[in-house]
Scaffold this motif. Structure first.
Motif: not given
Length: 855
Positions: A57-67, A104-118
């Motif tokens: 899940a962490e890897a998926a979030a990083r692929r999307v991009g983290l702040p 991630l949600v609280n910092t506005g990284a919504y797409e990264a958070a969604i990918s992580m929870f997927d």
């Protein structure tokens, strides 16, 4: 801002997930057990699987991009987030992954958070915290349907997770008004499950109630929230909003004040406090308060808009124009500000610029109601050099245009306007009036000084009525015009063989019976002055002064609307709102309605049953009880108005109407239909009173005219009136009081029938006030005080059946304030309006001459 959907800039509340990752009850969690490990080996397998999935899940979030701030999360921050997490799974890698996702949600990284929870939910679909966090990410990014799916999935695992109900309620509210009932059901379920443990639920439900216009329930919930934390400024502000909508002004003011005490930079609460003072009629205090939010944010367009409306309502068109123009510069979509700015320009005489701005607005919004304003502006602009006495928009403007303006129909689709020929610009290059050459003449200054003194009489000392210097000016000019014209008319009736004042039919809203032969001063068709000509003068000044009010004679609207009964409506209660201006008359109107309903039942054929039902109706103490006792849905009753022309005739006064207005409210209003039959009856009453008034005055004048009365000039009228002689006169105290009482009786009865009649699309009461004061001023009767505090003469008349009752109640306070002035002419030295203001352009300039006396 979604999860706190009611907030945004309006309340200052942040979206739930933007308030930090460690908000305890505000955080989503993982309700229920993920799985049950039966031995250490199985527990090890869970931990191993969870760690593997968390890494994926962490890897998926990083692929999307983290702040940048989320590339590496300090251990202490992650530990704190895990500690505050609700619904923990008990499996450390999963709990850390969920906490990381919330960050991630609280910092506005919504797409990264969604990918992580997927990824997490792919292997652990019963992970409640994951479903809640994913739903939050969807909601914060505006993907409401997906958010509802996630929150519903969480509830399918644990139906008692109150935070899931709460979050789904917030999202449903954010989806639009059509989902508010779903939101209310969800937030109420959350409240039941939370058992008082989450006070914010009351705030959220209060906001939903506010949008549903259930202000009582909203106020109740906001108070519950404040009982748990009375230091929350946003909730105080929200409570003030509900209380203001209920008409509880003092409590609303207290709530807004508490909000700004707790948060001095709370610009929305400052604005609400200012607007409430404006709505209550406290214009000076409102303007001071409007400065507060604008000091905090000079680009606050809503504050500029509302302060502009306050200036407009107080008659300060120049300052209103400045605010409206600035607001439109900041946000070109503010169509109401653009429209009002053009009306300010019209009032100031800047017709060319007014039309230019309306053209630009109509280019963006072709169906905007400013289309009607543009037609009226062009009509005025074409006639700036026309004699004022010939200014007759009631006669010249298309009746279908006027009716459509009153009803605010879409001008593009309203069928009767299909063949309407639009107004064009002036054929001659007429200049604007904003910068007339030179200073006003001494005669103009004298005229407006007198008008401003007389104009203050129209100001009501009642909640909701702003002091409007522009309306004071037009009222005073109307009073002077009426007084001067009456003197001319009465002198003519007495000393010119009953000729009276000849009114050209071209200047009248209704053509009278032509006089025999042309009058030398008015060639063409004329008629002898009637009651309607008296009122035309008042109506004309009202039309000139306020371009935003469609003031028209109802019988000059579309004939179909007149035949059907074009109705006026004034609410005392609107839903749950106690209307600030008129609610003080609710107790009397409510008693009258109960009495009329009970009398109807008891006087019918129902016998004992009718008497019993009447007793039940009389016993009702609220609209809800009356509506329930009636039991037949919406209803109305007619308040009778007794005729003087035919004493056995009881005419239709006004209709007291009750209609259910969910949720939990009613509309209680007076309605006045302008039907032809009703029009004929009231026309007879007003004409009879007009003739009686003229007879009283003519009888009071001496048989032989004093010098200088042959010219019918109004100046010598007072000399004639005070001379006595064969007429009763007003030269001695006893004679003066007798005439005064007769005149007051006729004038007040005239007002009584006028306001019960309601022949104008709006403004009937103020025009009636002008007629009464014009009659008194013509007879040199000085009114030394205004209407008493809390009293509105039109309501006093409307809620009475007999004109004599109204006259007696009015003279109780008015007679001591009436004095026949015998040592001077109240209009002495004041030039004739006809001479000093010969045309429409000069009339508009007169409206803008600086005030001669403090307002």
């Amino acid at each position: 801002a979604v999860l706190a959907a009611e907030a945004g800039s309006a309340t200052g509340r942040k979206p739930l997930e933007q308030e930090g990752a460690v908000r305890g009850k505000q955080e989503a969690g993982m309700g229920g057990k993920l799985m049950v490990a039966r031995n250490n080996k199985e527990l090890w397998r869970q931990q191993s699987l969870a760690a593997s999935v968390a890494a994926a899940a962490e890897a998926a979030a990083r692929r999307v991009g983290l702040p940048p701030t989320m590339q590496e999360v300090p251990d202490h921050m992650l530990a704190a987030a895990v500690h505050m997490l609700s619904h923990k799974s008990g499996i450390e890698p999963l709990d850390k992954a969920v906490a990381r996702g919330f960050l991630l949600v609280n910092t506005g990284a919504y797409e990264a958070a969604i990918s992580m929870f997927d990824v997490l939910l792919g292997d652990f679909p019963n992970l409640i915290a994951g479903q809640l966090a994913k739903g939050s990410a969807y909601a914060m990014s505006g993907r409401f349907p997906e958010a509802v799916v996630s929150f519903t999935a969480a509830l399918s695992v644990d139906p008692e997770a109150h935070d899931a109900w709460k979050r789904r309620a917030q999202v449903q509210a954010a989806r639009g008004d059509e989902f508010l009932s779903h939101a209310l059901n969800d937030i109420t379920q959350a409240e039941v499950l939370a058992k008082g443990g989450d006070p914010d639920i009351y705030h959220q439900r209060g906001m939903i109630y506010h949008r549903l216009k259930d202000f009582r329930s909203g106020a109740k919930d906001f108070r519950r929230c404040l009982a748990a934390n009375e230091l929350e400024p946003v909730t105080w502000n929200s409570l003030g909003l509900c209380l203001a909508q209920l008409g509880d002004v003092e409590d609303a003011v207290a709530a807004y004040k508490r909000a700004v005490e707790l948060k001095a930079e709370f610009k929305e609460a400052w604005l609400n406090l200012a607007q409430l003072h404006k709505d209550a009629g406290n214009g000076g205090e409102a303007l001071k308060l409007f400065a507060m939010p604008l000091n905090l944010d000079s680009s606050y367009t809503q504050a500029l808009h509302l302060r502009g409306q306050c200036h407009y309502g107080m008659g300060d068109m120049a300052r209103a124009l400045k605010d409206f123009t600035r607001a439109v510069e900041l946000d070109a979509t503010l169509s109401t500000c653009a429209h009002l700015a053009a009306l300010c320009l019209q009032s100031l005489g800047e017709f060319r610029e007014a039309v230019t701005r309306l053209d630009a607005l109509l280019q963006r919004e072709p169906s905007h109601a400013c289309w009607y304003s543009r037609e009226c502006i062009l009509y005025y602009w074409q006639r700036l050099d026309r004699p004022l006495v010939a200014f007759n928009p009631d006669d010249e403007l298309d009746p279908y245009l006027k009716e459509a303006q009153c009803r605010r129909y879409d001008p593009r689709t309203h069928p009767p306007l299909a063949n309407y020929v639009r107004q064009g610009p002036p054929t001659a290059p007429l200049s604007d009036l904003g910068t007339p050459g030179g200073s006003p003449s001494s005669g103009m200054v004298q005229l407006v000084h007198c008008a401003d003194v007389l104009g203050r009489w129209v100001q009501l000392d009642c909640p909701g009525f702003l002091a409007n210097v522009r309306q004071h000016r037009q009222f005073g000019l109307a009073v002077i015009s009426i007084a001067q014209r009456l003197r001319q008319h009465w002198l003519g009736l007495k000393y010119s063989g009953g000729a009276g004042f000849p009114v050209p039919n071209s200047s009248a809203s209704r053509k009278g019976e032509p006089l025999v032969g042309p009058h030398p001063a008015h060639p063409g068709s004329c008629h002898l002055m009637e009651w309607r000509d008296l009122m035309d003068m008042s109506v004309r000044w009202r039309q000139i002064s306020e371009p935003n009010d469609p003031v028209w004679w109802i019988d000059r609207l579309a004939p179909e609307a007149f035949e059907e009964g074009f109705g006026l409506q004034t609410p005392l209660v609107n839903g749950q709102l106690k209307v600030i201006r008129y609610y003080p008359y609710f107790p009397r109107a409510f008693r009258l309605m109960k009495e009329l309903m009970a009398s109807t039942l008891q006087g019918g054929e129902a016998g004992d049953l009718g008497r019993a039902a009447g007793a039940v109706l009389r016993g009702a103490e609220s609209l809800a009880e009356l509506y329930s006792a009636w039991g037949q849905g919406d209803f109305w009753v007619v308040s009778p108005c007794q005729s003087l022309v035919e004493p056995v005739r009881s005419m239709e006064g006004t209709r007291l109407t009750v209609q259910a207005r969910p949720p939990g409210g009613f509309e209680f209003s007076i309605r006045t239909p302008g039907t032809p039959h009703r029009w004929r009856e009231y026309d007879e009453e007003l004409q009879a009173l007009w003739e009686k008034l003229c007879a009283v005055v003519v009888d009071a004048l001496p048989e032989h005219p004093p010098p200088n009365t042959e010219s019918l000039a109004p100046g010598p009228f007072v000399d004639a009136l005070l001379a006595g002689g064969a007429g009763a006169g007003m030269g001695q105290a006893q004679e003066a009081d007798t005439v005064l009482r007769q005149v007051a009786d006729a004038a007040l009865k005239f007002f009584f029938y006028w306001v019960n009649f309601g022949p104008l699309s709006r403004g009937s009461a103020a025009c009636g006030y002008a007629a009464v004061l014009g009659i008194f001023t013509a007879l040199n009767i000085d009114v030394t005080r205004g209407v008493p505090k809390g009293l509105q003469m039109d309501w006093e008349a409307i809620l009475r059946r007999y004109p004599g009752e109204f006259v007696d109640s009015t003279l109780h306070w008015m007679h001591p304030a009436l004095h026949v002035t015998q040592d001077r002419d109240l209009l002495g030295g004041v030039p004739l309006v006809d001479d000093e203001i010969p045309d429409l352009g000069t009339a508009l300039r007169a409206m803008n001459v600086p005030a001669a006396v403090p307002s």
